[in-house]
Enzyme design. Sequence first.
Site, mmCIF file in Angstrom:
data_model
loop_
_atom_site.group_PDB
_atom_site.id
_atom_site.type_symbol
_atom_site.label_atom_id
_atom_site.label_comp_id
_atom_site.label_asym_id
_atom_site.label_seq_id
_atom_site.Cartn_x
_atom_site.Cartn_y
_atom_site.Cartn_z
ATOM 1 C CE1 TYR A 160 -35.942 -24.549 56.763
ATOM 2 C CE2 TYR A 160 -34.473 -25.513 55.325
ATOM 3 C CZ TYR A 160 -35.254 -25.644 56.289
ATOM 4 O OH TYR A 160 -35.757 -26.845 56.588
ATOM 5 C CG ASP A 206 -36.133 -28.360 66.371
ATOM 6 O OD1 ASP A 206 -36.822 -29.463 66.305
ATOM 7 O OD2 ASP A 206 -34.902 -28.047 66.592
#
Length: 257
Positions: A95, A37
């Site tokens: 991540y 995003d």
Amino acid sequence: MGWARQPGLRTVQGVLEDALGKVLREPIQLTVAGRTDAGVHAEGQVAHFDTAAEFDGPQLVHRLARFLPKDVRVKRADVVPPDFDARFSAIRRHYVYRLTTAPYGAEPLAARSVVPCKSAVDVDAMRRASGLLLGLHDFAAFCRRREGATTVRELQRFDWERQGDLLLAHVSADAFCWSMVRSLVGAVLAVGEGRRSPEWVAGLLRETQRSSSVTVAPAHGLSLVAVDYPADDELAARNVQTREMRSAPAVEGCCGE
């Protein structure tokens, strides 16, 4: 900017496909390991495209640098086996979420990738809470619902590392559903700040839908740092396995997953 190409908007996919099209002189369509995003970073993103053109990897990287904006770089290009799929061949995504406990907040040069939090966080409690989430679970409480998409994931790593004032969350899984990583960080940070208990975090695994009590951490602290793939002779089998696991066009990644 986010990954996915959108009409009239500047996106990572858009600028990459445009640059590749100029260099290779043909339309290019990328498939990516993790769609991010707006505000989420990627240091180890992987994408593939099909082409009949012949090219030298290092030379392609050099030529792309002339066409890409300063905030998008291609670090490596390789010819891969026909069975390779950046999304469906992936076996693990990694991540890192970056926080700072410095009383003055994030350093100016790091302000776009580091999120300030309270100075006196209980990292040991955060580690206990994170450990309770490891394994194969339904993470519905941590995910924004997508019609027909599963929220069952195998969380393989979720731990915390101190580097001075920096506090790093390392999060790895086979895949992530939409907003999952930032929700995991937000929930565990609430434990570190004394607002919740580790047991509260574990209890969220019993929820069957998105929990309004979970705060989604800001996008700019998150970065996709690596994607793992199997050996070349296992690619085809992995593609089939992944497609069978995903019952709908769920988007894999961190925040637009």
